[in-house]
Each structure stands twice: as structure tokens, then as C-alpha cells.
Enzyme design. Structure first.
Site, short mmCIF file in Angstrom:
data_model
loop_
_atom_site.label_atom_id
_atom_site.label_comp_id
_atom_site.label_asym_id
_atom_site.label_seq_id
_atom_site.Cartn_x
_atom_site.Cartn_y
_atom_site.Cartn_z
N PRO A 130 -42.27 -5.53 37.84
CG PRO A 130 -42.10 -3.52 36.57
CD PRO A 130 -43.10 -4.69 36.65
CD1 TRP A 131 -36.46 -3.72 39.92
CD2 TRP A 131 -36.71 -1.48 39.94
NE1 TRP A 131 -35.39 -3.12 39.03
CE2 TRP A 131 -35.61 -1.43 38.93
CE3 TRP A 131 -37.14 -0.08 40.16
CZ2 TRP A 131 -35.08 -0.66 38.11
CZ3 TRP A 131 -36.42 0.90 39.27
CH2 TRP A 131 -35.45 0.68 38.27
CE LYS A 155 -39.66 -12.59 39.83
NZ LYS A 155 -39.07 -11.98 40.84
N PRO A 156 -43.34 -10.55 42.54
CG PRO A 156 -43.01 -9.91 44.73
CD PRO A 156 -43.66 -11.04 43.87
CB ALA A 157 -38.80 -6.48 41.34
CD GLU A 158 -33.04 -10.66 44.49
OE1 GLU A 158 -32.33 -11.32 45.26
OE2 GLU A 158 -32.79 -10.73 43.18
CG ASP A 186 -33.80 -15.33 42.59
OD1 ASP A 186 -34.33 -16.25 42.25
OD2 ASP A 186 -32.66 -15.65 43.27
CB SER A 206 -35.25 -5.54 30.76
OG SER A 206 -34.91 -6.83 30.91
CD GLU A 225 -44.49 -1.82 29.67
OE1 GLU A 225 -43.55 -1.62 29.24
OE2 GLU A 225 -45.04 -0.78 30.68
CB CYS A 258 -41.86 1.71 30.63
SG CYS A 258 -41.20 0.37 31.69
#
Length: 453
Positions: A130-131, A155-158, A186, A206, A225, A258
Site C-alpha cells: 500500500p501507499w 507492485k507498489p501503490a499507484e 494501478d 483493505s 494483512e 494499520c
């Protein structure tokens, strides 16, 4: 195809990044598959040395990592510098852990036979992060996967492709081509990666997205997670610094963690004191000076929606002090919500911002019921001077990680993972190696005979 990148501190465009589609995903996974025999075939000692070299490159280029991480997240330099330091530490930790791991029982367990267990890599691992922590979440997943002998397509967040791209560049130098690849894109890119020929998916994000990942992965191994909504049980005899520590943990990374404290639960006798002291502590934390902005327009809109839907009768907010030219960034002040129902949106949803709700309970059992009354079960804390009571409550909290008189204290040696709607699997510690390994039992007969015709 490219996506527009936005600076969270200013709200303005800061550049573009490519969006991977079928061809790029297929090529990356095929490259990881081709690199797997060479990387997985190295001895633990040789993999360890290469991971140590990668850690050294991270430290050598720490300023570049800090700059890239700040560009995507808007975090203050002190936060990003600390996270780059943790990245190097995690790489070194797993470089050592893979050489010291233990195996299940071995030996002459069946008469006339010798048995042992081999730990083997799963294969090609698709990692989706996630970002909120582009570097740290990548390290939590990639470091143990690589140490265990897997190759990784991450893959990183957009909105935050910057720092993982740099890590992949240094990994190519230290580990070898295609051992760790960065696949910017994305949500569709992530779905394509999950549906491609990866042997395992490690996803952080999420709950809804995690359910989609699990469905698309089918029978393949998945580590999830999926966020949290952490309670903090504050008893009347809590230490004097409780309020300051909770405010600091709540505003670290603008509350976009989180495991951050989200719901303060106290006894009725201490409720007004808790509201007052938390309000004072959070008001002392200034957005722009002490912590950064929310990450992107969607997250800011989500935060605002939850806040607008709240029925809280009291909402006490701190200040915002962005630097010149940053007034249009996604800044939100530290805030306390009080006098709200137990099913309030700000209580039952993961707000993911610099906000604490305060709830009152009649006794400890009722406080525990409130703490355990949401679907997420990732982290929690207890605040009391009574060690016996604190340890008892920590044991009864439904959470994968609990703290006593502290919050968000983590280190590579200690496992972190969720329960319930917070997902499953283990991050950090030597236990995380087994997330990315398969045990193979080998049994050999010690005596041989000849076949008679």
C-alpha cells in the site's frame, strides 16, 4: 500508459509513472521464473551476503530513498529517514535469520529409516503493497521472501511507486537481474499480477481488496494483512505520559498506520479526564510541523466522509501549519471525537487518519467487549500502572500484537500479524520466513535388499 502523480503536501502534480498491463506483467513474472533456479539454488550463506550488499546500497544511497519516499508520501524527513534505516535493518536481519533457522524433528524416527525436513522456497512471489509505508511494507514482505530463496515481483501503490523502484534498481545490482522487480501500476495491474503464474501472493491493503485477491489466487498460497482499528484500553491509573504517547502514535504518518491507536476506551470514572488530556495532547501536535498530510485525494475524501457521518457531540481539533506553497495539500488536524455511540462510523470503520475516538465502559469486562467488538483484530494496547491487570487484559484482547504502556513499538525480531478481518499470516521475525517456504520431508531406508525374480 501513465498515471499522474500528486504531491500530498501541495496537492499539485509532481510527475507521471508508467502503468503496467498484460505484456509488462507477463514479462516480469517470466523474468522472475527464469531467475528462480539461480537465486533459489544459492546457499543461505551466499544469499545472505548478497542481501547484506543490498542493505549497504540502501545505506549508501539513503538520501535518495528519503527523497523518493517523501515525494510519494509527504512524510517529514525524520520519519522517512527512520524508515530507510529500518529497511536496511530488515534486510540484514533476514540475511542472518535464513542461516540460523530451525527445522522440525529429524533423525531415526522410523526403524531402519532416517528422515529430515528440507525448507524450500515457494517460487515466484507476487507482492502488493500500500501507499502508507511504500518502503517498509515492501521490506516486510520482500526481505523474508528473498532470504528464503524466492524471486519477487512487487507492485507498489499507484500513488507511491518511487522508492520501491529505487530498491529494485539496487536489487538488480546486489542480488542479480530479475530477482526483485518493481511493477508500477494501478489496481488492474495488481489483479493481473495475482492472476498470472505466480506461486504465492503477499498482499497488504483493505479488507475488500484482500478478499478479491484471495478469490483470484484460488488454491495458491496467500498472505493477507488487511488493516486494523486498534483499541487502547486506558485505566484510571495509567502512567502520566499515556496521553502524550497516544497522541504521538496516533499522528505518526498522519495516523495512516494499520496498527495505530484509533479507539480509546476508558472507565466512566476516568472518561472526562481522558477526553481532556487527549484533547490537550493531540492539540499540541500540529500538522505540517509534527506530522505529514494524508496521502491522496481519495483518502482525504474518505476521511472527511467518516467525520461528517459521525454523531459525536464533541470534536476537538488541533492546528494545521503547512509551509508556504503547501496550503492546498491533504492536511488534516489531529482530532478527538467524544460523546459518540458505540456503532458510530468513526468507531466501527478504520478511519486511517490523525483521529482518536473516546468511549466509556462501566467495568473492565465491558471495556474488553468494546475493544473486541469490531471485525479487525490486528493490534491493541493497555495503559495501567498495575502490571498484573495490564498483562491479564493484554492476554484477553483479540489482537495479533498487543502493547502495555506503549504503542507502535516494533522491531524485526518480533512477529506482527492479524486475526479476523485483519487477515492472516506473519510479518517480521524469523517466523515470517515460513510464510515463503514449503517443508519437504525426506525419508531414506537405511538397508537395501535385492529384488528376486
Amino acid at each position: 500508459m501513465n498515471t499522474v502523480l500528486v504531491d500530498p503536501r501541495t496537492g499539485r502534480e509532481r510527475g507521471t509513472a508508467p502503468i503496467a498491463r498484460e505484456d509488462e506483467v507477463r514479462s516480469a513474472v517470466a523474468g522472475a521464473r527464469a531467475a528462480l533456479p539461480g537465486w533459489g539454488g544459492l546457499t543461505p550463506k551466499d544469499r545472505s551476503r548478497r542481501l547484506e550488499r543490498l542493505a549497504a546500497l540502501v545505506e549508501e544511497h539513503s538520501a535518495g530513498y528519503v527523497a523518493r519516499e517523501r515525494a510519494g508520501t509527504g512524510k517529514p524527513d525524520a520519519e522517512t529517514a527512520g524508515e530507510v534505516e529500518q529497511l536496511a535493518d530488515l534486510l540484514r536481519f533476514y540475511a542472518s535469520a535464513v542461516r540460523a533457522q530451525s527445522a522440525p524433528a529429524a533423525g531415526r524416527l522410523v526403524d531402519g529409516h532416517e528422515s529430515w525436513v528440507r525448507w524450500e522456497p515457494v517460487g515466484v512471489v507476487g507482492v502488493i503493497v500500500p501507499w502508507n509505508y511504500p518502503l517498509l511494507m515492501s521490506a516486510w514482505r520482500c526481505a523474508p521472501a528473498l532470504a528464503a530463496g524466492n524471486t519477487v515481483v512487487a507492485k507498489p501503490a499507484e500513488t507511491t511507486p518511487d522508492s520501491l523502484g529505487l530498491l529494485a534498481e539496487h536489487a538488480a545490482e546486489a542480488l542479480g537481474p530479475d530477482v526483485l522487480q518493481c511493477l508500477p501500476g494501478d489496481r488492474r495491474t495488481g489483479r493481473l499480477l495475482v492472476e498470472d503464474h505466480v506461486d504465492m501472493v503477499a498482499f497488504t491493503g483493505s479488507g475488500r481488496a484482500g478478499a478479491d485477491v484471495a478469490a483470484r489466487a484460488g488454491g495458491r498460497r496467500v498472505s493477507l494483512e488487511l488493516g486494523g482499528n486498534a483499541p487502547a484500553l486506558v485505566l484510571p491509573d495509567a502512567p502520566e505520559d499515556t496521553w502524550r504517547e497516544l497522541a504521538r502514535a496516533c499522528t505518526y504518518n498522519a495516523g495512516q498506520s494499520c496498527a495505530a491507536p484509533a479507539r480509546v476506551i476508558t472507565l466512566r470514572e476516568n472518561y472526562e479526564t481522558a477526553v481532556q488530556r487527549l484533547s490537550e495532547a493531540l492539540s499540541a501536535r500540529v500538522a505540517g510541523r509534527d506530522f505529514g498530510p494524508l496521502n491522496n485525494p481519495d483518502q482525504a475524501a474518505r476521511y472527511d466522509r467518516i467525520l461528517a457521518a459521525s454523531a459525536a457531540k464533541r470534536s476537538i481539533a488541533g492546528d494545521i501549519a503547512p509551509d508556504s506553497g503547501e496550503e492546498s495539500g491533504f492536511w488534516r488536524p489531529a482530532r478527538v471525537l467524544a460523546d459518540l455511540p458505540d456503532d458510530d462510523p468513526a468507531v466501527v470503520e478504520e478511519v486511517f487518519g490523525p483521529l482518536l475516538t473516546v468511549q466509556a465502559a462501566d467495568d473492565l469486562d465491558a471495556a474488553l467487549a468494546l475493544a473486541n467488538g469490531v471485525p479487525q483484530a490486528l493490534a491493541a494496547s493497555v495503559w495501567t500502572a498495575d502490571l498484573s491487570t495490564g498483562l491479564s487484559l493484554a492476554a484477553r484482547l483479540d489482537a495479533g500484537e498487543t502493547w502495555l504502556n506503549c504503542h507502535l513499538v516494533q522491531t524485526a525480531e518480533l512477529p506482527h500479524g492479524g486475526r479476523g478481518a485483519s487477515g492472516h499470516g506473519t510479518d517480521l521475525s524469523a517466523l515470517a520466513l515460513h510464510e515463503f517456504q514449503r517443508p519437504k520431508t525426506v525419508t531414506a531406508r537405511l538397508t537395501t535388499g535385492r529384488w528376486e525374480s
